[in-house]
Design a protein around this motif. Structure first.
Motif, PDB file in Angstrom:
ATOM      1  N   UNK A  74       0.807  -1.220   0.000  1.00 52.94           N
ATOM      2  CA  UNK A  74       0.000   0.000   0.000  1.00 52.94           C
ATOM      3  C   UNK A  74       0.841   1.271   0.000  1.00 52.94           C
ATOM      4  N   UNK A  75       2.149   1.141   0.116  1.00 49.84           N
ATOM      5  CA  UNK A  75       3.005   2.321   0.247  1.00 49.84           C
ATOM      6  C   UNK A  75       2.842   3.316  -0.901  1.00 49.84           C
ATOM      7  N   UNK A  76       2.762   2.890  -2.173  1.00 50.20           N
ATOM      8  CA  UNK A  76       2.612   3.887  -3.245  1.00 50.20           C
ATOM      9  C   UNK A  76       1.349   4.735  -3.116  1.00 50.20           C
ATOM     10  N   UNK A  77       0.331   4.218  -2.428  1.00 49.24           N
ATOM     11  CA  UNK A  77      -0.929   4.938  -2.269  1.00 49.24           C
ATOM     12  C   UNK A  77      -0.918   5.835  -1.029  1.00 49.24           C
ATOM     13  N   UNK A  78       0.081   5.659  -0.179  1.00 51.45           N
ATOM     14  CA  UNK A  78       0.147   6.390   1.086  1.00 51.45           C
ATOM     15  C   UNK A  78       1.280   7.407   1.142  1.00 51.45           C
ATOM     16  N   UNK A 119      -9.464   5.373   4.342  1.00 51.17           N
ATOM     17  CA  UNK A 119      -8.968   5.240   2.968  1.00 51.17           C
ATOM     18  C   UNK A 119      -7.729   6.094   2.699  1.00 51.17           C
ATOM     19  N   UNK A 120      -6.804   5.529   1.954  1.00 55.39           N
ATOM     20  CA  UNK A 120      -5.538   6.204   1.674  1.00 55.39           C
ATOM     21  C   UNK A 120      -5.709   7.442   0.813  1.00 55.39           C
ATOM     22  N   UNK A 121      -6.668   7.425  -0.120  1.00 52.67           N
ATOM     23  CA  UNK A 121      -6.738   8.480  -1.137  1.00 52.67           C
ATOM     24  C   UNK A 121      -8.134   9.067  -1.273  1.00 52.67           C
ATOM     25  N   UNK A 156      -2.448   9.913   6.173  1.00 58.90           N
ATOM     26  CA  UNK A 156      -2.584   9.550   4.767  1.00 58.90           C
ATOM     27  C   UNK A 156      -2.120  10.698   3.871  1.00 58.90           C
ATOM     28  N   UNK A 157      -1.750  10.352   2.658  1.00 57.09           N
ATOM     29  CA  UNK A 157      -1.069  11.285   1.763  1.00 57.09           C
ATOM     30  C   UNK A 157      -1.884  12.529   1.425  1.00 57.09           C
ATOM     31  N   UNK A 158      -3.202  12.443   1.163  1.00 59.84           N
ATOM     32  CA  UNK A 158      -3.929  13.669   0.817  1.00 59.84           C
ATOM     33  C   UNK A 158      -3.849  14.753   1.881  1.00 59.84           C
ATOM     34  N   UNK A 159      -3.911  14.367   3.158  1.00 54.88           N
ATOM     35  CA  UNK A 159      -3.803  15.350   4.236  1.00 54.88           C
ATOM     36  C   UNK A 159      -2.438  16.031   4.192  1.00 54.88           C
ATOM     37  N   UNK A 160      -1.387  15.238   4.009  1.00 53.28           N
ATOM     38  CA  UNK A 160      -0.030  15.792   3.981  1.00 53.28           C
ATOM     39  C   UNK A 160       0.153  16.695   2.766  1.00 53.28           C
ATOM     40  N   UNK A 161      -0.331  16.267   1.609  1.00 51.53           N
ATOM     41  CA  UNK A 161      -0.175  17.073   0.398  1.00 51.53           C
ATOM     42  C   UNK A 161      -0.851  18.432   0.548  1.00 51.53           C
ATOM     43  N   UNK A 162      -2.082  18.449   1.070  1.00 51.72           N
ATOM     44  CA  UNK A 162      -2.798  19.718   1.237  1.00 51.72           C
ATOM     45  C   UNK A 162      -2.093  20.615   2.245  1.00 51.72           C
ATOM     46  N   UNK A 435      -5.674  15.802  -1.486  1.00 45.05           N
ATOM     47  CA  UNK A 435      -4.507  15.984  -2.334  1.00 45.05           C
ATOM     48  C   UNK A 435      -4.792  16.801  -3.576  1.00 45.05           C
ATOM     49  N   UNK A 436      -6.077  16.966  -3.931  1.00 41.80           N
ATOM     50  CA  UNK A 436      -6.459  17.798  -5.069  1.00 41.80           C
ATOM     51  C   UNK A 436      -6.776  19.233  -4.653  1.00 41.80           C
TER      52      UNK A 436
END
Length: 673
Positions: A74-78, A119-121, A156-162, A435-436
């Motif tokens: 799952x790493x690529x999605x996180x 969910x990761x994304x 999860x990645x979306x939170x970090x990206x934003x 992330x968007x």
């Protein structure tokens, strides 16, 4: 342990101890059901698992000590793809006299979902806490953890990206729960275990996880009492010191609970019992038991340590009552003298969850969230209320990351009830994916006018691109134009172009762009309409050669009600070419979930310069349906539906999207049914 009969037989046959009896051939074993493909945010126990119980429903117990990046499917999605660059973040001149630019800072502890099955994304619903007031935050803690799921959480990645787009640090959470909530002292011992060389392997794992996933550090919350085990308390001090020394680039926040006497004793202060932990941390979250006297003493103690008192975050619990929380604000952020400490907000997602779950909408949530952060009138120039609430805009100066060109926004909040492209709806279902999220206006909503102040807010019933737009409504007179301040900036224009896309929905208003120069003077730029697409007008203006410190729009009506919608803003010196299309797009996982419905995992090679990626399904009539988007080079699709014509092949398209929201050519991939 009972050994299965099949295992016994297999072992015996291999040893030659059993002679096979004649008989009918064994029936071929059925293929196991494919496992669901949905990736989730990662969580672990430090090493050992709970004894005498099963995992909570939906949870999978994992050991952090045993985790290896190479073995994590799952790493690529996180993994976050937006780096944090604190040098880009600056503090403009405050918009009101009570906001301080260099004193208290604010940390927020937010639960975006459950520990397990988060969910990761993002997910196919608009009902989500889409945090947008990043301008007031210094740090976000990805809150969660439980004894039945896991106690070490990676965001999860979306939170970090934003957060990173807005210059905010994000911390994972280490929660050592009280025994009353299923906690075990063994997990604290697991955390501070040493190897043969005296090193802390779990500290190394925490560092590896943060750097691999792309977030910024850890919130350490020890609430398991050690019955006075001072040696364990000393080991924990050394653990924090080792963590900080090995990774000075990571941020560590210590929660005021476990102390040097080996007990959980919430101090509500910085003192001798928790200072050794604070010494090796960036900040201390001071428990909610503080008093005005304790905070004043804590500030003095921090100064004696050579530390800033604003590295102490006084806890304010808003989970239950939100802006109705009764707090002694003058003990933390007095209006007439220097602030005493910083603030730690616990669970500001109250603004979503206090609305009725069955009927709440994104528009209602953001209106409520704006009030929480900038006051009852959502006016950061004069923020107050509701009631006795002291909104962040009243005592904190906002910050911005708009310092370079090109810059573009479609005012996408990171969730929506549909998806729009060029003003046309291409996705019909709700969604969330932070992330968007675009870089959003920091001062919501600053309006200058001599007339009646119009209402301003995010709207979700139409958009130029993404899921949201900015809606302005009210009576506008020609003699009293309304100037909406959108972004505080720090860039130099060399005759840069400003592009606005907007839609007039009711009444009429003349539209102009505005910018503020380094002296604070506001200038008006005439707009030149270029085209109209699906009812939206795109107009351009040219900035002079100057330092630009703010961007906005001015609306001049002719009397009567006006409803006007802003869909996009872009500023650039030269129009950039679209990015290259993604290469090597492939389906890496596939599972049928129903008749004509499949879940998929997609991967592709990252595209240099891509802001994010969008995935569509090509329909039989040649149009396309938006399925989702991500800032990563991997994406999970929960439900791809076969065409109504029963076709045996479905074409998906992946596009890279640039910082100016220009899309690449599509890269197709085919799903065979």
């Amino acid at each position: 342990m009972t050994i299965p009969r099949r295992t016994l037989l297999t072992t015996a046959l291999a040893a030659g101890a059993v002679t096979a009896l004649p008989g009918p051939a064994a029936a071929e074993e059925a293929e196991p059901e494919p496992k669901p493909l949905q990736p989730y945010a990662s969580y672990w126990f430090p090493d050992s698992f709970p004894e005498g119980r099963e995992p909570d429903p939906g949870a999978t117990w994992r050991s952090l000590k045993a985790w290896r990046a190479a073995d994590d499917p799952d790493l690529p999605f996180n993994t976050s793809t937006v780096p944090l660059d604190p040098r880009r973040r600056f503090t403009p001149t405050p918009t009101n006299p009570t906001a301080r630019p260099d004193q208290a800072r604010l940390s927020a502890l937010v639960s975006f979902g459950p520990t397990a099955r988060n969910p990761s994304q993002g997910s196919p619903t608009a009902d989500y806490y889409a945090l947008t007031h990043w301008a007031y935050l210094e740090e976000l803690v990805f809150w969660g953890g439980s004894s039945g799921e896991g106690i070490v959480l990676a965001p999860n990645a979306p939170v970090v990206d934003a957060a990173h787009r807005h210059g905010v640090r994000v911390l994972g959470n280490v929660f050592l729960p009280p025994v009353a909530y299923g906690g075990s002292l063994q997990w604290t011992r697991d955390l501070v275990q040493r190897d043969a060389l005296g090193r802390f392997p779990l500290a190394a794992k925490l560092i590896e996880v943060a750097r691999t996933y792309g977030f910024d550090g850890w919130f350490l919350n020890g609430e398991t009492d050690a019955a006075g085990d001072r040696q364990l308390a000393a080991d924990l001090v050394e653990f924090v010191r080792s963590l900080r020394r090995a990774a000075p680039d990571l941020s560590i926040t210590w929660y005021d609970a476990f102390n040097t006497e080996g007990h959980v004793g919430w101090q509500g202060a910085l003192n001798d019992l928790n200072a050794p932990y604070f010494r090796h941390s960036r900040s201390l979250f001071v428990d909610f038991r503080w008093t005005p006297a304790k905070l004043a003493e804590s500030a003095a103690y921090a100064r004696r340590m050579g530390r800033s008192p604003y590295e102490l975050m006084a806890g304010v619990d808003v989970e239950a009552n939100g802006w109705n929380t009764r707090e002694d604000w003058d003990a933390i952020v007095p209006a007439t003298r220097d602030h005493v400490t910083g603030i730690g907000l616990y669970r500001p997602e109250w603004t979503l969850h206090s609305l009725p779950a069955a009927t709440r909408t994104p528009t209602q949530f953001h209106a409520r969230d704006d009030q929480f952060w900038t006051g009852e009138r959502t006016d950061p120039t004069a923020p107050s209320g509701p009631g006795n609430w002291r909104p962040a805009a009243q005592y904190l100066a906002d910050r911005s990351t708009v310092t370079t060109l090109p810059f573009a926004t479609t005012f996408n909040t990171g969730h929506g009830e549909g998806w729009y492209e060029d003003g046309r709806r291409t996705g019909d279902s709700g969604w969330n994916q932070l992330g968007l999220q675009d870089v959003l206006p920091s001062r919501r909503w600053e309006v200058r006018t001599r007339g009646a102040r119009p209402q301003v807010g995010f709207a979700f019933d139409a958009a130029w691109r993404g899921g949201s737009s900015v809606l302005v409504s009210g009576d506008l007179a020609a003699a009293s134009p309304a100037e909406l301040d959108l972004y505080r900036t720090r860039f130099q224009s060399r005759r840069a172009e400003v592009v606005l896309t907007y839609r007039q929905e009711e009444g009429s208003a003349a539209v102009e762009a505005t910018f503020t120069d380094a002296s604070g003077t506001v200038h008006v730029l005439p707009l030149h309409p270029q085209r109209t697409t699906n009812g939206w007008t795109t107009s351009r203006a040219r900035l002079p050669r100057t330092d630009v410190h703010a961007l906005g729009v001015r609306l001049s009506g002719s009397g009567g009600p006006v409803v006007w919608r802003l869909g996009a803003l872009a500023v650039y010196e030269h129009p950039a070419a679209p990015p290259q299309p993604p290469a090597q797009v492939r389906i890496t996982g596939r599972r049928l979930t129903g008749p004509g419905v499949a879940e998929l995992r997609l991967r592709w090679r990252p595209v240099p310069g891509a802001r994010h990626y969008e995935v569509h399904q090509l329909l039989v009539d040649g149009t396309r349906r938006f399925l989702g988007g991500t800032a990563s080079a991997a994406y999970y699709l929960p439900a791809v539906r076969r065409g109504a014509d029963g076709t045996s092949r479905t074409t998906l398209e992946v596009r890279a999207v640039s910082a100016l929201h220009a899309s690449s050519r599509p890269s197709p991939v085919t799903l065979s049914w």
